[in-house]
Design a protein around this motif. Structure first.
Motif, PDB file in Angstrom:
ATOM      1  N   SER A   1       0.750  -1.042  -0.150  1.00 18.10           N
ATOM      2  CA  SER A   1      -0.026  -0.006   0.002  1.00 18.10           C
ATOM      3  C   SER A   1       1.181   1.225   0.066  1.00 18.10           C
ATOM      4  O   SER A   1       1.115   2.128   1.062  1.00 18.10           O
ATOM      5  N   GLN A   2       1.508   1.530  -1.119  1.00 24.13           N
ATOM      6  CA  GLN A   2       2.539   2.745  -1.125  1.00 24.13           C
ATOM      7  C   GLN A   2       1.915   3.827  -1.719  1.00 24.13           C
ATOM      8  O   GLN A   2       0.928   3.991  -2.617  1.00 24.13           O
ATOM      9  N   PHE A   3       2.100   4.993  -1.029  1.00 24.51           N
ATOM     10  CA  PHE A   3       1.296   6.248  -1.258  1.00 24.51           C
ATOM     11  C   PHE A   3       2.750   7.142  -1.596  1.00 24.51           C
ATOM     12  O   PHE A   3       3.534   7.250  -0.744  1.00 24.51           O
ATOM     13  N   TYR A   4       2.608   7.684  -2.775  1.00 20.20           N
ATOM     14  CA  TYR A   4       3.807   8.345  -3.265  1.00 20.20           C
ATOM     15  C   TYR A   4       3.344   9.469  -4.320  1.00 20.20           C
ATOM     16  O   TYR A   4       2.429   9.701  -4.735  1.00 20.20           O
ATOM     17  N   CYS A   5       4.605  10.235  -4.621  1.00 16.44           N
ATOM     18  CA  CYS A   5       4.600  11.046  -5.547  1.00 16.44           C
ATOM     19  C   CYS A   5       5.863  10.858  -6.383  1.00 16.44           C
ATOM     20  O   CYS A   5       6.871  11.036  -5.729  1.00 16.44           O
ATOM     21  N   ILE A   6       5.821  10.877  -7.620  1.00 17.67           N
ATOM     22  CA  ILE A   6       7.144  10.478  -8.403  1.00 17.67           C
ATOM     23  C   ILE A   6       8.377  11.267  -8.320  1.00 17.67           C
ATOM     24  O   ILE A   6       9.220  11.305  -8.367  1.00 17.67           O
ATOM     25  N   ASP A   7       7.890  12.769  -8.000  1.00 19.36           N
ATOM     26  CA  ASP A   7       8.603  13.853  -7.706  1.00 19.36           C
ATOM     27  C   ASP A   7       9.732  13.396  -6.523  1.00 19.36           C
ATOM     28  O   ASP A   7      10.580  14.106  -6.352  1.00 19.36           O
ATOM     29  N   CYS A   8       9.102  12.909  -5.569  1.00 21.65           N
ATOM     30  CA  CYS A   8      10.080  12.654  -4.424  1.00 21.65           C
ATOM     31  C   CYS A   8      10.411  11.154  -4.079  1.00 21.65           C
ATOM     32  O   CYS A   8      10.327  10.846  -2.809  1.00 21.65           O
ATOM     33  N   LEU A   9      10.461  10.194  -5.004  1.00 21.87           N
ATOM     34  CA  LEU A   9      10.893   8.973  -4.607  1.00 21.87           C
ATOM     35  C   LEU A   9      12.273   8.895  -5.001  1.00 21.87           C
ATOM     36  O   LEU A   9      12.821   9.849  -5.792  1.00 21.87           O
ATOM     37  N   PRO A  10      12.850   7.937  -4.334  1.00 22.04           N
ATOM     38  CA  PRO A  10      12.594   7.003  -3.345  1.00 22.04           C
ATOM     39  C   PRO A  10      13.072   7.356  -1.887  1.00 22.04           C
ATOM     40  O   PRO A  10      13.365   6.663  -1.002  1.00 22.04           O
ATOM     41  N   LYS A  11      13.149   8.700  -1.647  1.00 21.20           N
ATOM     42  CA  LYS A  11      13.728   9.184  -0.516  1.00 21.20           C
ATOM     43  C   LYS A  11      12.917   8.378   0.717  1.00 21.20           C
ATOM     44  O   LYS A  11      13.881   8.150   1.563  1.00 21.20           O
ATOM     45  N   GLN A  12      11.856   8.225   1.049  1.00 20.73           N
ATOM     46  CA  GLN A  12      11.325   7.727   1.964  1.00 20.73           C
ATOM     47  C   GLN A  12       9.796   6.997   1.371  1.00 20.73           C
ATOM     48  O   GLN A  12       9.411   7.370   0.459  1.00 20.73           O
ATOM     49  N   THR A  13       9.283   5.996   2.154  1.00 19.66           N
ATOM     50  CA  THR A  13       8.372   5.281   1.656  1.00 19.66           C
ATOM     51  C   THR A  13       7.216   5.431   2.829  1.00 19.66           C
ATOM     52  O   THR A  13       7.498   5.645   3.992  1.00 19.66           O
ATOM     53  N   THR A  14       5.835   5.511   2.333  1.00 20.71           N
ATOM     54  CA  THR A  14       4.833   5.880   3.050  1.00 20.71           C
ATOM     55  C   THR A  14       3.751   4.683   2.523  1.00 20.71           C
ATOM     56  O   THR A  14       3.401   4.603   1.505  1.00 20.71           O
ATOM     57  N   TRP A  15       3.128   4.459   3.853  1.00 25.74           N
ATOM     58  CA  TRP A  15       2.182   3.382   3.673  1.00 25.74           C
ATOM     59  C   TRP A  15       0.763   4.171   3.983  1.00 25.74           C
ATOM     60  O   TRP A  15       0.754   5.004   4.981  1.00 25.74           O
ATOM     61  N   LEU A  16      -0.139   3.905   2.906  1.00 24.40           N
ATOM     62  CA  LEU A  16      -1.423   4.305   3.028  1.00 24.40           C
ATOM     63  C   LEU A  16      -2.254   3.516   3.918  1.00 24.40           C
ATOM     64  O   LEU A  16      -2.517   2.432   3.243  1.00 24.40           O
ATOM     65  N   GLU A  17      -2.921   3.805   4.973  1.00 23.34           N
ATOM     66  CA  GLU A  17      -3.924   2.851   5.821  1.00 23.34           C
ATOM     67  C   GLU A  17      -5.194   3.635   5.508  1.00 23.34           C
ATOM     68  O   GLU A  17      -5.410   4.789   5.937  1.00 23.34           O
ATOM     69  N   ILE A  18      -6.171   3.038   5.263  1.00 24.45           N
ATOM     70  CA  ILE A  18      -7.515   3.374   5.365  1.00 24.45           C
ATOM     71  C   ILE A  18      -8.129   2.972   6.709  1.00 24.45           C
ATOM     72  O   ILE A  18      -8.300   1.949   7.212  1.00 24.45           O
TER      73      ILE A  18
END
Length: 152
Positions: free
Chosen positions: A54-71
């Motif tokens: 469940s990766q939440f991202y914007c390609i402008d700021c990859l791969p600096k940090q990863t963010t998990w999107l949780e509903i």
């Protein structure tokens, strides 16, 4: 960790005045995680999801940090209806309002440095449905994902 999640959700629910609900860019969250940690914000980004990811991202700021999107389990009915229309797995652009957390170990196998707990979702636009080859996913992301040439 579960207790922290419950505490943050309880605070957000009962003390809404202490949380700003400002719109921020996704990359700004990652550039300034200490500024937004534990706060409620609105952000539009790309969500790649499926079985155990469940990766939440914007390609402008990859791969600096990863963010998990949780509903959040407390998602409102309108947001639930929006999510029911998405593919079972794939890549979508999505606007979420929720709580950003940084500096931890989140998601599958604790492999993500950040977590965004979505309490409301809207404006879901499919970028790619189902699993595709990495080359195909990169091609559609470069064009339509957050940070792409023509994001949806």
């Amino acid at each position: 960790m579960k207790l922290r999640f419950v505490f943050v959700l309880a605070l957000a629910t009962f003390c809404n005045s202490s949380y700003s609900q400002e719109s921020v860019s996704f990359c700004d969250l990652l550039r300034n995680p200490e500024k937004y940690d534990g706060k409620e914000v609105i952000v539009r980004a790309t969500w790649r999801y499926g079985f155990e990811w469940s990766q939440f991202y914007c390609i402008d700021c990859l791969p600096k940090q990863t963010t998990w999107l949780e509903i959040s389990p407390d998602l409102d009915e309108k947001s639930s209806r929006v999510l029911r229309r998405r593919p079972k797995s794939g890549i979508v652009n999505i606007t979420v309002q929720g709580i950003f957390q940084s500096g931890g170990h989140f998601g599958h196998l604790n492999g993500y440095q950040n977590r965004f707990i979505a309490r409301e979702v809207k404006d879901v636009v499919v970028v790619s449905s189902g699993m595709k080859s990495p080359e195909n996913e990169q091609r559609v992301e470069k064009q339509w994902a957050c940070g792409g040439t023509n994001p949806k």
